[in-house]
Design a protein around this motif. Structure first.
Motif, PDB file in Angstrom:
ATOM      1  N   PRO A  75      12.613   2.169  18.305  1.00  0.00           N
ATOM      2  CA  PRO A  75      12.852   0.722  18.182  1.00  0.00           C
ATOM      3  C   PRO A  75      11.803  -0.128  18.910  1.00  0.00           C
ATOM      4  CG  PRO A  75      14.567   1.796  19.510  1.00  0.00           C
ATOM      5  CD  PRO A  75      13.742   2.880  18.930  1.00  0.00           C
ATOM      6  N   LYS A  76      11.060   0.472  19.826  1.00  0.00           N
ATOM      7  CA  LYS A  76      10.061  -0.328  20.552  1.00  0.00           C
ATOM      8  C   LYS A  76       8.649  -0.168  19.995  1.00  0.00           C
ATOM      9  CE  LYS A  76      12.352  -0.366  25.041  1.00  0.00           C
ATOM     10  NZ  LYS A  76      12.293   0.208  26.400  1.00  0.00           N
ATOM     11  N   ALA A  77       8.494   0.552  18.895  1.00  0.00           N
ATOM     12  CA  ALA A  77       7.131   0.841  18.418  1.00  0.00           C
ATOM     13  C   ALA A  77       6.535  -0.317  17.625  1.00  0.00           C
ATOM     14  CB  ALA A  77       7.145   2.097  17.553  1.00  0.00           C
ATOM     15  N   ILE A  78       5.232  -0.474  17.805  1.00  0.00           N
ATOM     16  CA  ILE A  78       4.443  -1.409  17.004  1.00  0.00           C
ATOM     17  C   ILE A  78       3.768  -0.612  15.894  1.00  0.00           C
ATOM     18  CG2 ILE A  78       2.312  -2.799  17.085  1.00  0.00           C
ATOM     19  CD1 ILE A  78       3.147  -3.394  20.037  1.00  0.00           C
ATOM     20  N   ILE A  79       3.682  -1.201  14.727  1.00  0.00           N
ATOM     21  CA  ILE A  79       2.973  -0.514  13.635  1.00  0.00           C
ATOM     22  C   ILE A  79       1.670  -1.239  13.326  1.00  0.00           C
ATOM     23  CG2 ILE A  79       3.034   0.251  11.230  1.00  0.00           C
ATOM     24  CD1 ILE A  79       6.068   0.422  11.422  1.00  0.00           C
ATOM     25  N   GLN A  80       0.586  -0.494  13.363  1.00  0.00           N
ATOM     26  CA  GLN A  80      -0.701  -1.013  12.908  1.00  0.00           C
ATOM     27  C   GLN A  80      -0.948  -0.468  11.508  1.00  0.00           C
ATOM     28  OE1 GLN A  80      -4.124  -0.915  15.533  1.00  0.00           O
ATOM     29  NE2 GLN A  80      -5.469  -0.171  13.919  1.00  0.00           N
ATOM     30  N   TRP A  81      -0.980  -1.361  10.531  1.00  0.00           N
ATOM     31  CA  TRP A  81      -1.281  -0.958   9.156  1.00  0.00           C
ATOM     32  C   TRP A  81      -2.781  -0.832   9.032  1.00  0.00           C
ATOM     33  CZ3 TRP A  81       3.130   0.414   7.204  1.00  0.00           C
ATOM     34  CH2 TRP A  81       4.292  -0.306   7.462  1.00  0.00           C
ATOM     35  N   GLU A  82      -3.240   0.306   8.527  1.00  0.00           N
ATOM     36  CA  GLU A  82      -4.674   0.570   8.503  1.00  0.00           C
ATOM     37  C   GLU A  82      -5.147   0.971   7.114  1.00  0.00           C
ATOM     38  OE1 GLU A  82      -6.626   0.210  11.340  1.00  0.00           O
ATOM     39  OE2 GLU A  82      -8.261   0.358   9.896  1.00  0.00           O
ATOM     40  N   ASP A  83      -6.209   0.327   6.683  1.00  0.00           N
ATOM     41  CA  ASP A  83      -6.932   0.740   5.483  1.00  0.00           C
ATOM     42  C   ASP A  83      -6.051   0.815   4.230  1.00  0.00           C
ATOM     43  OD1 ASP A  83      -9.162   0.675   7.012  1.00  0.00           O
ATOM     44  OD2 ASP A  83      -9.504   2.836   7.081  1.00  0.00           O
ATOM     45  N   PHE A  84      -5.234  -0.211   4.068  1.00  0.00           N
ATOM     46  CA  PHE A  84      -4.508  -0.418   2.811  1.00  0.00           C
ATOM     47  C   PHE A  84      -5.417  -1.247   1.899  1.00  0.00           C
ATOM     48  CE2 PHE A  84       0.083   0.603   3.595  1.00  0.00           C
ATOM     49  CZ  PHE A  84      -0.083   1.121   4.874  1.00  0.00           C
TER      50      PHE A  84
END
Ligand code: OAA
Ligand code: MG
Length: 583
Positions: free
Chosen positions: A254-263
């Protein structure tokens, strides 16, 4: 129980605790041989005699007891013997999969030298060869085969406190397009930077590959290709896949950040907008690249003794990166007092068909980047060369992935408009760079202010040495993510990303007034400053959930960020007491 907190151990295999004096130690939850096989636990020959005795390691390790420093020296002497960049990459990745603290200690000792190996540009090659160089698993590999069991897949990850995830669907890796399963390599590489340059502990990072298939027939036909062998999911099926990943992640971390990469541009904007209020998340190629480019352009203006608001900016490339850069530059212009009309006359975005004008058919996200057709009345054309000429461009930014597209004609044309053109061929890896720095400098008699996305050696011209700044989002995402983690940000706002850009520009102005970007060796220092400013912005935006940060002045906040910065060292191991929570 030896702890009073009600929490899981940091990982399935160990916890980190503090003794009565406040010193950190590691409490292994496995014993003996396993300690030499789990990369986050393995200390190689640095296990002490006491540890060997207490942990069931007697007789399993070479007699000599080394220190981390000795091991770093020994590994480095081995490393320099390896010739080819890809082999060096494999050497380092194998080390990471064997002895993770040692990997980071080696990397931290040689950041400038090794970043191009674990990261851009060599990571591009590693992605292309991922199926061949794959040895042991790392991270989370979701595919159409297991996405229906995403919750179980996440439960299988041995880490209990993941704070940063880099996830890719591999649809547009760097400037090299669809790479199928191999995109996992970029998630792994980015997270190495989070650790070495962004101060996040490796046990708080998780690389993720969202293997939704590939459009590459050569991969589908290749029996050695390790991904799922079918076409990419699209539309609702695709979104349902990503929904499942996000939902399972929220449950487990629940505390994680998501970095979206190379979409790719077809998915990047939709994915970012769909989830950014659901989980703290950002898109590195849109937002990170936007911020790092704005920072460099601001510096280049200062070096020229001008303001951003005096520039005319041409952006070549209208994918995720180009759109992000256009948005960031527009924000920068707004901050300098320009209104929407003035901005429309100063920022020009081109895709492969030429200038985006508002009379053209185009994807939705491009419409806000388009120039009013009326602005181009009387122009000789709207291809790159004509736009540079007719708009009287002073800044040229390349995010097209088209190697060499900044030709001599184009660069000489921009030099006609200004004594010191700002030219940033930013596409990665090196072969996709829009121009070579030495060519840009030669064509402009050394006058251009140049930065690139991939690393380049300094250019010698007419007895002068020109350092080439690396305008890579590596200067933004580690500090942005670290700051957001420390703030407990429930959302990553546009203002936090923009603040990261100004923080980087300020750092460079203070430490290297003549440069556009700091040297890559200073990434950790620059990230600390970015993190501090991101935390302050999160507080201003009301998205920081971490308590006790509001009243801290900048110096205290900086000390706090430094104190939280993970540094590679072997912690002393203490066997858990019999009453501990093992099992
Ligand atoms: O990975 C890099 O070097 C920068 C980046 O995000 C990209 O080019 O897609
Ligand atoms: Mg990228």
């Amino acid at each position: 129980m030896t702890t009073t907190e009600d929490r899981l151990p940091l990982t399935t295999h160990y916890d980190v605790r503090r003794d009565a004096q406040g010193h950190r130690y590691l409490e292994p939850l496995v014993q003996g041989f396993d300690l030499t096989r789990i990369p986050l636990l393995n200390k190689g020959t640095a296990f002490t005699h006491e540890e060997r005795g207490a942990l069931g390691l007697d007789g399993l390790i070479a007699p000599q007891v080394d220190t981390l420093e000795t091991l770093v020296g020994r590994l480095y002497r081995d490393y320099v013997k390896v010739q080819e960049p890809l082999d060096k990459h494999v050497f380092l990745r194998n080390l990471q999969d064997r002895n993770e603290v040692l990997f980071y200690a080696l990397l931290a000792a040689h950041v400038e030298e090794m970043l191009p190996i674990v990261y851009t540009p060599t990571v591009g090659l590693a992605v292309q060869k991922f199926s061949q160089i794959y040895r042991v698993p790392r991270g989370l590999m979701l595919s159409t085969d297991n996405i229906g069991r995403a919750g179980q897949a996440l439960a299988n990850v041995p880490l209990n406190d993941v704070r940063i995830i880099v996830a890719t669907d591999s649809s547009a890796i760097l400037g090299i397009g669809d790479q199928g399963f191999g995109g996992m390599g970029i998630s792994i590489g980015k997270l190495s930077l989070y650790v070495v340059a962004g101060g996040v502990g490796p046990d708080k990072t998780l690389p993720v590959e969202l293997d939704v298939g590939t459009g590459r027939q050569d991969l589908l036909d290749d029996p050695d290709y390790l991904g799922v062998h079918h076409q990419r999911l699209t539309g609702d099926e695709y979104l349902a896949f990503v929904d499942r990943f996000v939902e399972a992640t929220r449950q487990r971390y629940p505390k994680a950040i998501i970095q979206w990469e190379d979409f790719s541009k077809d998915t990047a904007f939709r994915v970012l907008e769909r989830y950014r209020k659901v989980v703290p998340s950002f898109n590195d190629d849109i937002q990170g690249t936007g911020a790092v480019t704005l920072a460099g352009v601001l510096r280049a203006c200062a070096v020229k003794g001008e303001r951003l608001a005096e520039q005319v900016i041409v952006i070549h490339g209208a994918g995720a990166g180009g759109a992000g850069v256009a948005t960031a530059i527009r924000e920068g212009l707004k901050r300098e007092g320009l209104d929407a009309d003035e901005i429309a006359r100063r920022v020009f975005v081109l895709d492969s068909r030429g200038l985006l004008t508002d009379d053209r058919q185009m994807e939705d996200y491009k419409q806000s980047l388009a120039t009013p057709k009326a602005v181009t009345d009387g122009w000789a054309g709207t291809d790159l060369l004509n736009v540079v000429r007719e708009a009287k461009a002073t800044v040229l930014l390349g995010l097209s992935g088209q190697g060499g597209i900044f030709s001599e004609d184009v660069v000489k044309a921009i030099h006609q408009n200004t004594a010191q053109p700002i030219v940033f061929p930013l596409s990665n890896p090196t072969a996709n760079c829009e121009a070579l720095p030495e060519d840009v400098l030669r064509w402009t008699g050394g006058a251009a202010l140049v930065a690139t996305g991939s690393p380049f050696a300094p250019v010698e011209l007419n007895g002068q040495t020109h350092a080439i700044g690396q305008g890579n989002n590596a200067f933004i995402f580690p500090g942005l993510g670290f700051g957001a983690i420390l703030a407990g940000a429930r959302e990553i706002t546009d203002e936090m990303v923009l603040e990261a850009a100004y923080a980087l520009a300020d750092y460079t102005a203070r430490t290297h007034p003549g440069r556009l970007y700091p040297p890559v060796g200073e990434l950790p220092e620059a990230s600390v400053e970015v993190a501090v400013r991101v935390i302050q912005q999160a507080l201003r935006d009301g998205v920081a959930q971490e308590q006790g940060l509001d009243d801290l002045d900048e110096a205290t906040l900086t000390d706090l960020v430094r104190a939280k910065f993970w540094v590679p060292k072997y912690l002393p191991f203490r066997a858990p007491r019999p009453d501990s929570r093992q099992n």
